[in-house]
Design an enzyme around this catalytic site. Structure first.
Site, PDB file in Angstrom:
ATOM      1  N   GLU A   1      -2.510 -29.349  35.619  1.00 51.31           N
ATOM      2  CA  GLU A   1      -1.640 -28.690  34.657  1.00 51.31           C
ATOM      3  C   GLU A   1      -1.743 -29.249  33.247  1.00 51.31           C
ATOM      4  O   GLU A   1      -1.570 -30.660  33.149  1.00 51.31           O
ATOM      5  CB  GLU A   1      -0.093 -28.640  34.963  1.00 51.31           C
ATOM      6  CG  GLU A   1       0.746 -28.077  33.903  1.00 51.31           C
ATOM      7  CD  GLU A   1       2.342 -28.218  34.183  1.00 51.31           C
ATOM      8  OE1 GLU A   1       3.010 -27.522  33.525  1.00 51.31           O
ATOM      9  OE2 GLU A   1       2.510 -29.001  34.938  1.00 51.31           O
TER      10      GLU A   1
ATOM     11  N   ASP B   1       1.289 -23.196  32.207  1.00 52.03           N
ATOM     12  CA  ASP B   1       2.741 -23.292  31.826  1.00 52.03           C
ATOM     13  C   ASP B   1       2.841 -22.757  30.319  1.00 52.03           C
ATOM     14  O   ASP B   1       2.151 -23.510  29.663  1.00 52.03           O
ATOM     15  CB  ASP B   1       3.176 -24.721  31.927  1.00 52.03           C
ATOM     16  CG  ASP B   1       4.670 -24.839  31.627  1.00 52.03           C
ATOM     17  OD1 ASP B   1       5.244 -24.081  30.683  1.00 52.03           O
ATOM     18  OD2 ASP B   1       5.212 -25.801  32.446  1.00 52.03           O
TER      19      ASP B   1
ATOM     20  N   GLN C   1       4.011 -20.632  34.852  1.00 58.05           N
ATOM     21  CA  GLN C   1       5.267 -21.307  34.679  1.00 58.05           C
ATOM     22  C   GLN C   1       5.644 -20.658  33.261  1.00 58.05           C
ATOM     23  O   GLN C   1       4.909 -20.316  32.463  1.00 58.05           O
ATOM     24  CB  GLN C   1       5.478 -22.662  34.753  1.00 58.05           C
ATOM     25  CG  GLN C   1       5.303 -23.206  36.104  1.00 58.05           C
ATOM     26  CD  GLN C   1       5.356 -24.602  36.338  1.00 58.05           C
ATOM     27  OE1 GLN C   1       4.999 -25.561  35.410  1.00 58.05           O
ATOM     28  NE2 GLN C   1       5.796 -25.120  37.307  1.00 58.05           N
TER      29      GLN C   1
ATOM     30  N   GLU D   1      10.771 -22.865  34.770  1.00 61.47           N
ATOM     31  CA  GLU D   1      10.838 -24.437  34.682  1.00 61.47           C
ATOM     32  C   GLU D   1      11.352 -24.895  33.210  1.00 61.47           C
ATOM     33  O   GLU D   1      10.543 -25.061  32.396  1.00 61.47           O
ATOM     34  CB  GLU D   1       9.361 -25.080  34.659  1.00 61.47           C
ATOM     35  CG  GLU D   1       9.456 -26.456  34.940  1.00 61.47           C
ATOM     36  CD  GLU D   1       8.209 -27.292  34.954  1.00 61.47           C
ATOM     37  OE1 GLU D   1       8.098 -28.228  35.518  1.00 61.47           O
ATOM     38  OE2 GLU D   1       7.154 -26.697  34.379  1.00 61.47           O
TER      39      GLU D   1
END
Length: 254
Positions: free
Chosen positions: A138, A173, A199, A235
């Site tokens: 990530e 993300d 996310q 998140e």
């Protein structure tokens, strides 16, 4: 859309089993976490079985948190520690039925760090394959994590190609990508072949997705049109009582 509660931020004032039950009561379709290792795996698995929620993923340990470490896998000369953390995460993940493990790179730069990261990822992917677990990497933005080795999706894309393991995927993300690159719609479409998990959080404050500069109503439509059917990871930092921030889910949930 289907959604996963990231219990590193949501209901993080409760024990992990209690947070899993809270996520189920709130209507989430799955859960994920950061560092669950202080909770016996049997207790987590029991809560997952009680609620019927899948555990989508967890992170490898950060290292010496008191010294500011945020991952070990890209730190040259720390390979033994990095691989011990990978082994621990994969064993714990297998024990609770987790689908993925995020291998944290840490604060590093340069060619030696890249070589180290690639080597540790190859190791992780070989072990994970036997356990049926996906390995995720990530990119983190340089506002929240200055100096983190992995900061852009282009860098991650190159590393995934270099390692060449079918079970190595990108954790996309939206919060981090928006801060570093923007162009979320096109990046999601372009990177779909290597994305393993998505996310989201509001930008720039990392609050609920109905706050900030990203139009998640549009973005979730884009993701649905991609044929994505895995729960998206919420998140975000609720800044108080998690249940009081969940109005967005009624708007976007299928």
């Amino acid at each position: 859309m289907k959604f996963s509660a990231n219990l590193g931020f949501l209901w993080n004032d409760r024990s992990l089993p209690d947070a899993i039950h809270a996520a189920a009561a709130a209507g989430f379709d799955a859960v994920e976490c950061h560092w669950p290792y202080d909770t016996p795996a049997a207790e987590v698995r029991a809560a997952l079985e009680d609620t019927g929620l899948p555990m989508l993923g967890l992170n490898t340990r950060r290292g010496d948190v008191s010294a500011g470490e945020n991952g070990l896998a890209a730190l040259p000369r720390r390979e033994m520690e990095a691989r011990a953390a990978i082994d621990e995460a994969l064993d714990y993940g297998a024990a609770i039925g987790a689908r993925a493990v995020h291998v944290m790179a840490g604060f590093a730069s340069g060619s030696a760090a890249r070589k180290c990261f690639a080597g540790n990822l190859k190791y992780a992917c070989e072990i994970a394959e036997n356990k049926g677990i996906t390995v995720l990497i990530e990119p983190l933005n340089h506002y929240d994590a200055p100096g983190y080795f992995l900061s852009t999706t282009r860098q991650a894309e190159a590393i995934v190609a270099e390692v060449g393991a079918p079970n190595l995927r990108l954790m996309f993300d939206c919060y981090h990508v928006q801060l570093m690159e923007g162009d979320l719609t096109n990046r999601l479409r372009q990177l779909q072949p290597i994305i393993g998990h998505i996310q989201f959080a509001g930008v720039p404050a990392r609050g609920a997705p109905d706050e900030g500069e990203v139009n998640y109503a549009h973005l979730f439509e884009v993701i649905a049109a991609m044929g994505w059917d895995v729960p998206l990871g919420a998140e975000y930092k609720p800044g108080g009582d998690t249940d009081a921030t969940l109005g967005w889910m009624q708007q976007y949930k299928a």
